[in-house]
Design a protein around this motif. Structure first.
Motif, mmCIF file in Angstrom:
data_model
loop_
_atom_site.group_PDB
_atom_site.id
_atom_site.type_symbol
_atom_site.label_atom_id
_atom_site.label_comp_id
_atom_site.label_asym_id
_atom_site.label_seq_id
_atom_site.Cartn_x
_atom_site.Cartn_y
_atom_site.Cartn_z
ATOM 1 N N ASN A 25 -5.090 -49.269 2.555
ATOM 2 C CA ASN A 25 -4.938 -48.221 1.544
ATOM 3 C C ASN A 25 -5.260 -46.841 2.094
ATOM 4 O O ASN A 25 -4.796 -45.840 1.552
ATOM 5 N N HIS A 26 -6.056 -46.775 3.155
ATOM 6 C CA HIS A 26 -6.473 -45.485 3.696
ATOM 7 C C HIS A 26 -5.636 -45.025 4.873
ATOM 8 O O HIS A 26 -5.952 -44.035 5.517
ATOM 9 N N ILE A 27 -4.558 -45.710 5.135
ATOM 10 C CA ILE A 27 -3.644 -45.272 6.190
ATOM 11 C C ILE A 27 -2.698 -44.229 5.595
ATOM 12 O O ILE A 27 -2.105 -44.445 4.547
ATOM 13 N N ARG A 28 -2.588 -43.105 6.277
ATOM 14 C CA ARG A 28 -1.761 -42.013 5.767
ATOM 15 C C ARG A 28 -0.296 -42.272 6.073
ATOM 16 O O ARG A 28 0.138 -42.245 7.221
ATOM 17 N N SER A 33 -1.651 -40.620 -1.856
ATOM 18 C CA SER A 33 -2.434 -41.620 -2.562
ATOM 19 C C SER A 33 -3.875 -41.125 -2.660
ATOM 20 O O SER A 33 -4.403 -40.561 -1.686
ATOM 21 N N THR A 34 -4.494 -41.340 -3.804
ATOM 22 C CA THR A 34 -5.880 -40.896 -3.964
ATOM 23 C C THR A 34 -6.817 -41.680 -3.051
ATOM 24 O O THR A 34 -7.874 -41.177 -2.672
ATOM 25 N N ALA A 35 -6.448 -42.898 -2.684
ATOM 26 C CA ALA A 35 -7.281 -43.712 -1.803
ATOM 27 C C ALA A 35 -7.452 -43.071 -0.428
ATOM 28 O O ALA A 35 -8.408 -43.361 0.280
ATOM 29 N N LEU A 36 -6.558 -42.167 -0.080
ATOM 30 C CA LEU A 36 -6.614 -41.498 1.207
ATOM 31 C C LEU A 36 -7.865 -40.628 1.351
ATOM 32 O O LEU A 36 -8.423 -40.502 2.431
ATOM 33 N N VAL A 37 -8.341 -40.055 0.247
ATOM 34 C CA VAL A 37 -9.473 -39.121 0.310
ATOM 35 C C VAL A 37 -10.716 -39.594 -0.428
ATOM 36 O O VAL A 37 -11.754 -38.948 -0.341
ATOM 37 N N THR A 64 1.764 -34.528 -2.695
ATOM 38 C CA THR A 64 0.649 -33.612 -2.907
ATOM 39 C C THR A 64 -0.526 -34.330 -3.558
ATOM 40 O O THR A 64 -0.353 -35.072 -4.510
ATOM 41 N N ILE A 65 -1.721 -34.074 -3.025
ATOM 42 C CA ILE A 65 -2.962 -34.545 -3.636
ATOM 43 C C ILE A 65 -3.714 -33.307 -4.104
ATOM 44 O O ILE A 65 -3.874 -32.351 -3.342
ATOM 45 N N VAL A 66 -4.186 -33.329 -5.346
ATOM 46 C CA VAL A 66 -4.941 -32.202 -5.901
ATOM 47 C C VAL A 66 -6.363 -32.672 -6.172
ATOM 48 O O VAL A 66 -6.588 -33.679 -6.846
ATOM 49 N N ILE A 67 -7.331 -31.927 -5.631
ATOM 50 C CA ILE A 67 -8.743 -32.237 -5.818
ATOM 51 C C ILE A 67 -9.356 -31.093 -6.616
ATOM 52 O O ILE A 67 -9.376 -29.951 -6.146
ATOM 53 N N GLN A 68 -9.840 -31.386 -7.812
ATOM 54 C CA GLN A 68 -10.430 -30.367 -8.669
ATOM 55 C C GLN A 68 -11.913 -30.691 -8.872
ATOM 56 O O GLN A 68 -12.262 -31.591 -9.630
ATOM 57 N N ILE A 102 1.067 -33.664 1.992
ATOM 58 C CA ILE A 102 1.302 -34.745 2.945
ATOM 59 C C ILE A 102 2.630 -34.487 3.646
ATOM 60 O O ILE A 102 3.677 -34.447 2.998
ATOM 61 N N PRO A 103 2.612 -34.310 4.970
ATOM 62 C CA PRO A 103 3.876 -34.061 5.686
ATOM 63 C C PRO A 103 4.712 -35.331 5.767
ATOM 64 O O PRO A 103 4.179 -36.442 5.733
#
Length: 134
Positions: A25-28, A33-37, A64-68, A102-103
């Motif tokens: 799950n943590h492979i980019r 995916s939220t699991a990435l961060v 795109t991942i958004v962290i608020q 995410i590129p």
């Protein structure tokens, strides 16, 4: 082999499989995916705190991942933690949220991902074999 030993071995083997799933799950990949961060640890007032306990993490678009963060004063620490992590993404901060774009995957990155997955699968197989042997 007694039932207790058998259950113990089954538990350890299933734990090995679950750990492999978490690693996958943590492979980019090319999809956000939220699991990435979620595992990223942030220095929050001297305490190492997981990112998902400091902020809401969402995926508004597939790339795109958004962290608020709930506390805006921690934005800088979140940005530093993301840069220090091994995910290879540069954060963009606009004062209230952190955005991670995410590129798209390149052929070189795909080959690297295949190598990572094969290595992790082999590690899990060896771990399960060792439990079975014991």
């Amino acid at each position: 082999m007694s039932d207790a030993q058998e259950k113990s071995v089954e538990t350890r083997m299933s734990d090995a499989v679950e750990a492999m799933d978490r690693d996958f799950n943590h492979i980019r990949t090319g999809r956000a995916s939220t699991a990435l961060v979620e595992r990223i640890v942030v220095d929050y007032y001297g305490t190492q705190t997981p990112l998902n306990q400091l902020a809401s993490i969402s995926v508004p678009e597939s790339t795109t991942i958004v962290i608020q963060p709930w506390d805006r004063s921690v934005l800088g620490a979140i940005e530093k933690a993301i840069q220090k992590s091994d995910i290879g993404i540069t954060p963009n901060t606009d004062g209230t949220v952190v955005r991670l774009n995410i590129p798209p995957l390149t052929e070189e990155r795909r080959k690297e991902l295949v190598k990572q997955v094969h290595k992790r699968m082999e590690d899990a197989k060896v771990e399960i074999r060792n439990h079975r042997r014991d």
